[in-house]
Design a protein around this motif. Structure first.
Motif, PDB file in Angstrom:
ATOM      1  N   PHE A 396       0.808  -1.220   0.000  1.00 26.76           N
ATOM      2  CA  PHE A 396       0.000   0.000   0.000  1.00 26.76           C
ATOM      3  C   PHE A 396       0.845   1.275   0.000  1.00 26.76           C
ATOM      4  O   PHE A 396       0.299   2.369  -0.122  1.00 26.76           O
ATOM      5  CB  PHE A 396      -0.975  -0.020   1.182  1.00 26.76           C
ATOM      6  CG  PHE A 396      -2.084  -1.019   1.036  1.00 26.76           C
ATOM      7  CD1 PHE A 396      -2.788  -1.127  -0.162  1.00 26.76           C
ATOM      8  CD2 PHE A 396      -2.432  -1.870   2.077  1.00 26.76           C
ATOM      9  CE1 PHE A 396      -3.815  -2.053  -0.309  1.00 26.76           C
ATOM     10  CE2 PHE A 396      -3.448  -2.801   1.937  1.00 26.76           C
ATOM     11  CZ  PHE A 396      -4.150  -2.888   0.739  1.00 26.76           C
ATOM     12  N   ASP A 400      -2.953   2.062  -4.363  1.00 30.00           N
ATOM     13  CA  ASP A 400      -4.103   2.456  -3.542  1.00 30.00           C
ATOM     14  C   ASP A 400      -4.871   1.251  -3.014  1.00 30.00           C
ATOM     15  O   ASP A 400      -5.324   1.249  -1.862  1.00 30.00           O
ATOM     16  CB  ASP A 400      -5.035   3.341  -4.367  1.00 30.00           C
ATOM     17  CG  ASP A 400      -4.379   4.640  -4.776  1.00 30.00           C
ATOM     18  OD1 ASP A 400      -3.973   5.403  -3.876  1.00 30.00           O
ATOM     19  OD2 ASP A 400      -4.243   4.883  -5.989  1.00 30.00           O
ATOM     20  N   VAL A 401      -5.050   0.241  -3.865  1.00 27.34           N
ATOM     21  CA  VAL A 401      -5.741  -0.991  -3.471  1.00 27.34           C
ATOM     22  C   VAL A 401      -5.048  -2.165  -4.134  1.00 27.34           C
ATOM     23  O   VAL A 401      -4.299  -2.002  -5.109  1.00 27.34           O
ATOM     24  CB  VAL A 401      -7.243  -0.982  -3.875  1.00 27.34           C
ATOM     25  CG1 VAL A 401      -7.999   0.134  -3.174  1.00 27.34           C
ATOM     26  CG2 VAL A 401      -7.399  -0.881  -5.387  1.00 27.34           C
ATOM     27  N   ALA A 460      -8.240  -3.100   0.484  1.00 23.34           N
ATOM     28  CA  ALA A 460      -7.785  -1.746   0.792  1.00 23.34           C
ATOM     29  C   ALA A 460      -7.058  -1.715   2.130  1.00 23.34           C
ATOM     30  O   ALA A 460      -7.155  -2.661   2.923  1.00 23.34           O
ATOM     31  CB  ALA A 460      -8.975  -0.790   0.811  1.00 23.34           C
ATOM     32  N   ALA A 464      -9.583   2.308   5.295  1.00 22.66           N
ATOM     33  CA  ALA A 464      -9.779   2.929   3.971  1.00 22.66           C
ATOM     34  C   ALA A 464     -10.852   2.161   3.206  1.00 22.66           C
ATOM     35  O   ALA A 464     -10.710   1.897   2.007  1.00 22.66           O
ATOM     36  CB  ALA A 464      -8.468   2.964   3.201  1.00 22.66           C
ATOM     37  N   ASP A 465     -11.925   1.836   3.900  1.00 16.47           N
ATOM     38  CA  ASP A 465     -13.027   1.083   3.295  1.00 16.47           C
ATOM     39  C   ASP A 465     -13.604   1.807   2.087  1.00 16.47           C
ATOM     40  O   ASP A 465     -14.082   1.175   1.138  1.00 16.47           O
ATOM     41  CB  ASP A 465     -14.139   0.839   4.321  1.00 16.47           C
ATOM     42  CG  ASP A 465     -13.658   0.127   5.574  1.00 16.47           C
ATOM     43  OD1 ASP A 465     -12.682   0.603   6.179  1.00 16.47           O
ATOM     44  OD2 ASP A 465     -14.250  -0.896   5.943  1.00 16.47           O
ATOM     45  N   ARG A 467     -12.099   3.353  -0.250  1.00 17.62           N
ATOM     46  CA  ARG A 467     -11.340   3.084  -1.481  1.00 17.62           C
ATOM     47  C   ARG A 467     -11.875   1.858  -2.208  1.00 17.62           C
ATOM     48  O   ARG A 467     -12.017   1.860  -3.433  1.00 17.62           O
ATOM     49  CB  ARG A 467      -9.857   2.850  -1.159  1.00 17.62           C
ATOM     50  CG  ARG A 467      -9.098   4.065  -0.723  1.00 17.62           C
ATOM     51  CD  ARG A 467      -7.611   3.743  -0.727  1.00 17.62           C
ATOM     52  NE  ARG A 467      -6.868   4.637   0.140  1.00 17.62           N
ATOM     53  CZ  ARG A 467      -5.572   4.528   0.374  1.00 17.62           C
ATOM     54  NH1 ARG A 467      -4.869   3.546  -0.201  1.00 17.62           N
ATOM     55  NH2 ARG A 467      -4.961   5.375   1.173  1.00 17.62           N
ATOM     56  N   MET A 468     -12.162   0.803  -1.443  1.00 17.61           N
ATOM     57  CA  MET A 468     -12.615  -0.431  -2.108  1.00 17.61           C
ATOM     58  C   MET A 468     -13.986  -0.226  -2.742  1.00 17.61           C
ATOM     59  O   MET A 468     -14.277  -0.762  -3.814  1.00 17.61           O
ATOM     60  CB  MET A 468     -12.636  -1.605  -1.134  1.00 17.61           C
ATOM     61  CG  MET A 468     -13.712  -1.557  -0.069  1.00 17.61           C
ATOM     62  SD  MET A 468     -13.686  -3.013   0.998  1.00 17.61           S
ATOM     63  CE  MET A 468     -15.142  -2.715   2.007  1.00 17.61           C
TER      64      MET A 468
END
Length: 487
Positions: A396, A400-401, A460, A464-465, A467-468
């Motif tokens: 990471f 980003d993911v 993610a 950072a939920d 982002r997914m």
């Protein structure tokens, strides 16, 4: 099938709020759908018709409000629901009615949802196919001769069969995402500690994570937002604000991923995956590139050890957690005729009450924790867990993911893997690392292989939920949602 059962959760909430449909009409339409198809699907262990209609009537009367007011939801039968049978699909808890609601259930009520009932699962959430339920398997709506995934196959099947627009699952090693993948639905595992475990019947306390199941990404985000947040009753709950997962899903739905870096895990590139799964995955990567995403190959060398590490850590915690089911305080009690010792009653109760997979994992865990073996097995597995976490953290820093197929294969026929536990465990090969790390991950449909759904996994960083959800919604905007054959 009623038009109301075809609508998304967001559409239903809007229709009910705008008085275009009543909550009672919506609840009744879904109860009628359950009556029509669940004898073949067997997604539910208990349908609470009276409770659902009463809750819906309260919404129509203005007594209950919330962002999902009047929207039906199904709840995995491992989550305590006051006054409603909660069995964890085990004979040892047959007929148990909890005297309290889990935090997740409290928040579902606060959001205005209407609970339809409790869904089937592998006993104590131990399995990848829902074949280990003590009350019979759930069938996949895409092919009734195939598994719906596990352990939360009932929740995923209820969504796919249009018996409910939303459902709650729990994810310990992939039990939300893997059923989502093989039923063509969306399943999200939040950051560990982002959703409360209070009232969740524990399997593996350091891994268990409640989360949403839905037919599209926005609905999953809406349910995620409703159930997430800090809970003082759960010592592992994170005292942090919930990321704006709904806003992220709506942003992703615009189809713009400019500047987003997607890390393809090299170790998951093809080893053990069916050709059709890999084909759908690579086509999805191409679709994401067209939306502006950048693809970066990332190596996570310790992911290959995730499966064996998990099957030491999770059974060890299960061995401890399931010791409470002793035939003394609640649930099943066998052999209590006044002539047997307490130890004999406990032994007979557990022999009769636990199924074969639960017994297998208790034995594995007890052995791993036993004197002389603790350091060699459980201790070493925890060290591997640390190395996997470091792999995620290093990855990471570059992307980003992370992305991968959700599971190496599509839904398999009943009975084809039960004789070989290792082959069954491989269903969670790509999902387990995230549980060991504690970050969020989501499975979104990305196509078909041999006429059966394939899932695309987005992983993610912790907390950072959002982002997914953005990436998953973007993919959904490109490839669309899946509709199973008519039942």
């Amino acid at each position: 099938m009623s038009d109301l059962t075809k609508m998304s959760a967001a559409q239903l909430a809007k229709a009910i709020a705008g008085k275009e449909a009543s909550a009672v009409e919506v609840a009744q339409a879904h109860l009628d759908r359950i009556d029509a198809v669940d004898e073949r699907v067997h997604a539910f262990l208990h349908v609470d018709r009276e409770g659902a209609l009463a809750a819906a009537a309260a919404v129509d009367a203005g007594e209950v409000t919330g962002p999902l007011a009047g929207v039906p939801v199904a709840v995995k039968d491992v989550i305590a629901t006051k006054g409603v049978p909660t069995t964890a699909a085990s004979k040892i808890l047959e007929g148990w009615r909890p005297p309290y609601d889990a935090t997740i259930v409290e928040r579902l009520r606060a959001a205005g949802t209407v609970m339809l009932g409790k869904t089937n699962m592998d006993e104590f959430a131990m399995g990848s196919s829902t074949e280990y339920s003590a009350y019979g398997a759930t069938n996949n709506p895409w092919d009734l001769g195939r598994i719906p995934g596990g352990s939360g196959g009932g929740s995923a099947a209820a969504i796919a069969a249009y018996e409910a627009p939303l459902a709650i699952g729990t994810d310990t090693g992939g039990s939300i995402r893997q059923p989502g993948a093989v039923t063509g639905t969306v399943g999200a595992k939040p950051t560990y500690g982002g959703t409360s475990r209070y009232g969740l019947i524990a399997f593996s306390s350091s891994l268990d994570t409640p989360g949403p199941c839905a037919r599209n990404v926005e609905d999953a985000a809406l349910l995620h937002a409703a159930i997430a947040g800090h809970d003082w009753r759960d010592s592992t709950s994170i005292p942090q604000p919930v990321p704006d997962v709904v806003g992220a899903a709506r942003l992703g739905a615009t189809g713009d991923l400019s500047g987003v870096k997607l890390g393809v895990v090299k170790e998951f590139a093809g080893d053990g995956s069916e050709p059709g799964v890999l084909s759908a995955f690579h086509e999805s990567l191409e679709a994401l590139v067209k939306l502006g995403a950048e693809i970066v190959e990332v190596s996570c060398p310790h992911f290959q050890y995730a499966l064996p590490a998990y099957y030491l850590i999770a059974p060890s915690e299960a061995s401890s957690n399931l010791a409470r089911f002793d035939g003394v305080r609640y649930g099943l009690r066998v052999g209590d005729d006044g002539n047997r010792s307490l130890e004999e009653v406990m032994s007979l109760t557990r022999e009769a009450g636990f199924g074969p997979e639960v017994k297998r994992r208790i034995i594995l865990g007890t052995y791993a924790l036993s004197s002389g073996y603790y350091d060699a097995y459980y201790g070493q597995a925890q060290k591997v867990r640390t190395l996997i976490t470091r792999d995620f953290e290093a990855a990471f820093e570059r992307v980003d993911v992370l992305v991968s197929p959700t599971t190496p294969f599509v839904a398999f026929p009943f009975g084809s893997r039960t004789s070989d536990p290792y082959q069954m465990y491989l269903a969670d090969l790509f999902t387990i690392p995230t549980n060991l790390y504690g970050g969020p991950a989501i499975s979104v449909p990305c196509g078909l292989s041999e006429g059966l759904p394939v899932g695309f996994q987005v992983m993610a960083p912790t907390l950072a939920d959002d982002r997914m959800y953005r990436v998953a919604a973007a993919l959904e905007s490109s490839v669309g949602t899946l509709t199973p054959p008519a039942l």
